[in-house]
Design a protein around this motif. Structure first.
Motif, PDB file in Angstrom:
ATOM      1  N   ARG A  99       4.035  23.805  -7.341  1.00  0.00           N
ATOM      2  CA  ARG A  99       3.915  22.766  -6.267  1.00  0.00           C
ATOM      3  C   ARG A  99       3.703  21.451  -6.718  1.00  0.00           C
ATOM      4  N   VAL A 100       4.168  20.345  -6.019  1.00  0.00           N
ATOM      5  CA  VAL A 100       4.204  18.900  -6.558  1.00  0.00           C
ATOM      6  C   VAL A 100       3.506  18.412  -5.368  1.00  0.00           C
ATOM      7  N   ILE A 101       2.231  17.546  -5.677  1.00  0.00           N
ATOM      8  CA  ILE A 101       1.503  17.060  -4.749  1.00  0.00           C
ATOM      9  C   ILE A 101       1.802  15.394  -4.765  1.00  0.00           C
ATOM     10  N   LEU A 102       2.167  14.859  -3.638  1.00  0.00           N
ATOM     11  CA  LEU A 102       2.609  13.517  -3.198  1.00  0.00           C
ATOM     12  C   LEU A 102       1.333  12.824  -2.570  1.00  0.00           C
ATOM     13  N   GLY A 103       0.802  11.785  -3.102  1.00  0.00           N
ATOM     14  CA  GLY A 103      -0.142  11.105  -2.585  1.00  0.00           C
ATOM     15  C   GLY A 103       0.131   9.696  -1.992  1.00  0.00           C
ATOM     16  N   THR A 104       0.019   8.850  -2.952  1.00  0.00           N
ATOM     17  CA  THR A 104       0.658   7.323  -2.770  1.00  0.00           C
ATOM     18  C   THR A 104       1.898   7.302  -2.089  1.00  0.00           C
ATOM     19  N   SER A 105       2.680   8.052  -2.789  1.00  0.00           N
ATOM     20  CA  SER A 105       4.146   7.763  -2.176  1.00  0.00           C
ATOM     21  C   SER A 105       4.300   8.336  -0.923  1.00  0.00           C
ATOM     22  N   ALA A 106       3.456   9.317  -0.525  1.00  0.00           N
ATOM     23  CA  ALA A 106       3.449  10.045   0.863  1.00  0.00           C
ATOM     24  C   ALA A 106       3.196   8.969   1.929  1.00  0.00           C
ATOM     25  N   ARG A 108       3.121   5.606   1.454  1.00  0.00           N
ATOM     26  CA  ARG A 108       4.166   4.624   1.459  1.00  0.00           C
ATOM     27  C   ARG A 108       5.660   4.597   1.661  1.00  0.00           C
ATOM     28  N   GLN A 109       6.074   5.787   1.597  1.00  0.00           N
ATOM     29  CA  GLN A 109       7.334   6.348   1.684  1.00  0.00           C
ATOM     30  C   GLN A 109       7.450   7.781   2.224  1.00  0.00           C
ATOM     31  N   PRO A 110       7.205   7.659   3.478  1.00  0.00           N
ATOM     32  CA  PRO A 110       7.202   9.126   4.195  1.00  0.00           C
ATOM     33  C   PRO A 110       8.797   9.799   4.160  1.00  0.00           C
ATOM     34  N   GLU A 111       9.858   8.817   4.213  1.00  0.00           N
ATOM     35  CA  GLU A 111      11.214   9.151   3.845  1.00  0.00           C
ATOM     36  C   GLU A 111      11.312   9.924   2.478  1.00  0.00           C
ATOM     37  N   ALA A 136      -6.664   6.741   1.188  1.00  0.00           N
ATOM     38  CA  ALA A 136      -6.772   5.765  -0.025  1.00  0.00           C
ATOM     39  C   ALA A 136      -5.513   6.171  -0.916  1.00  0.00           C
ATOM     40  N   VAL A 137      -4.994   5.037  -1.709  1.00  0.00           N
ATOM     41  CA  VAL A 137      -3.888   5.228  -2.534  1.00  0.00           C
ATOM     42  C   VAL A 137      -4.120   4.585  -3.775  1.00  0.00           C
ATOM     43  N   GLU A 138      -3.069   4.667  -4.692  1.00  0.00           N
ATOM     44  CA  GLU A 138      -2.933   3.934  -5.745  1.00  0.00           C
ATOM     45  C   GLU A 138      -4.314   4.351  -6.984  1.00  0.00           C
ATOM     46  N   GLY A 139      -4.198   5.863  -7.113  1.00  0.00           N
ATOM     47  CA  GLY A 139      -5.326   6.226  -7.770  1.00  0.00           C
ATOM     48  C   GLY A 139      -6.881   5.773  -7.285  1.00  0.00           C
ATOM     49  N   LEU A 141      -7.464   3.248  -5.786  1.00  0.00           N
ATOM     50  CA  LEU A 141      -8.046   1.844  -5.936  1.00  0.00           C
ATOM     51  C   LEU A 141      -8.012   1.050  -4.300  1.00  0.00           C
ATOM     52  N   GLU A 142      -7.204   1.646  -3.702  1.00  0.00           N
ATOM     53  CA  GLU A 142      -7.071   1.077  -2.386  1.00  0.00           C
ATOM     54  C   GLU A 142      -7.089   1.839  -1.318  1.00  0.00           C
ATOM     55  N   VAL A 143      -7.698   1.325  -0.204  1.00  0.00           N
ATOM     56  CA  VAL A 143      -8.078   2.180   0.987  1.00  0.00           C
ATOM     57  C   VAL A 143      -7.180   1.517   2.154  1.00  0.00           C
ATOM     58  N   SER A 144      -6.525   2.180   2.718  1.00  0.00           N
ATOM     59  CA  SER A 144      -5.399   1.719   3.866  1.00  0.00           C
ATOM     60  C   SER A 144      -6.084   1.686   5.062  1.00  0.00           C
ATOM     61  N   GLU A 145      -5.483   1.402   6.349  1.00  0.00           N
ATOM     62  CA  GLU A 145      -6.175   1.465   7.620  1.00  0.00           C
ATOM     63  C   GLU A 145      -5.548   2.752   8.353  1.00  0.00           C
ATOM     64  N   VAL A 146      -5.160   3.817   7.531  1.00  0.00           N
ATOM     65  CA  VAL A 146      -4.547   4.916   8.205  1.00  0.00           C
ATOM     66  C   VAL A 146      -5.610   5.983   8.362  1.00  0.00           C
TER      67      VAL A 146
END
Length: 239
Positions: A99-106, A108-111, A136-139, A141-146
């Motif tokens: 099973r592959v876990i997508l985090g930041t890419s999920a 930033r890139q829903p496509e 939060a994304v990028e390991g 280090l950044e928190v989004s507004e989502v």
């Protein structure tokens, strides 16, 4: 409920962080393969692995170690950290990762998630790491507004079947998971929810099991001996 013992990789070694802070990185075991075999001997059926170098750098750094764990244990492994394009997803699945876990890419890139789910189905999971309810994304280090639940609903609509939810403020603290946010998420979507971050002892596992979650990840609690993996697996199975 499945108990996922965790192996977080940095420079090929097993480490733990406190609240996701890389400056707090502490080696908890030199040999990931030995560690994974120990988990298997205690009854683990699935191992959760994170490439912390990958999460930080944006590309996988420890795939050879993950491969060695899969080959040695013959257990299914889920892997996250630095997996941000289709080529890497394919490479990871070809390496035998279950099973592959997508985090930041999920986020930033829903496509990309859409394409990956179309091709690989339930081999694709999404890690939602939240701080005060925001993704939060990028390991971390950044928190989004989502909002984390809004994000989960978007992923559910795409066809994602498994979500790993971490409250960053709890991760590595041994203060118990964020039961409230995890419960709200479990009620809001039909995806399988895996609780992550803060698990301290068998009482936490009992509460999570009663919440009808699909799984729970335990890392620091196992390494710190505040949680017996064998006992956690039995409680998770309802024994």
């Amino acid at each position: 409920m499945i108990i996922f013992p965790a192996i977080d990789l940095r420079d090929g070694k097993c480490v733990r962080l406190y609240k996701g802070d890389f400056a707090t990185s502490q080696v908890v075991a030199e040999d990931p393969v030995e560690t994974a075999l120990g988990f298997k001997n205690k009854g683990a059926e699935f191992i959760h692995m994170v490439d912390l170098d990958g999460a930080l750098k944006g590309s996988l750094r420890n795939l050879s170690v993950v491969k060695s764990v899969i080959e040695a244990t013959k257990l299914p492994v889920e892997l996250g950290g630095g997996i941000r394009d289709m080529k890497t997803i394919e490479e990871v699945i070809d390496a035998g990762v279950a099973r592959v876990i997508l985090g930041t890419s999920a986020l930033r890139q829903p496509e990309l998630v859409k394409e990956a789910v179309k091709k690989f189905g339930d081999k694709i999971a999404v890690g939602i790491d939240a701080k005060d309810g925001f993704t939060a994304v990028e390991g971390w280090l950044e928190v989004s507004e989502v909002n984390y639940i809004d994000f989960a609903k978007t992923m559910e609509a795409i066809g994602v079947k498994t979500i790993i939810f971490t409250d960053i403020s709890k991760d590595g603290t041994l203060q118990g998971p964020n039961f409230e946010q995890t419960g709200k998420l479990n009620e809001a979507v039909s995806c399988n929810i895996i609780a992550s971050g803060g698990v301290k002892d068998i009482e936490d596992i009992k509460i999570l099991t009663e919440m009808n979650l699909y799984g729970a990840i335990a890392g620091k609690a196992i390494y710190s001996n505040t949680l017996s993996l064998e006992e956690a697996i039995k409680v998770g199975r309802g024994e």
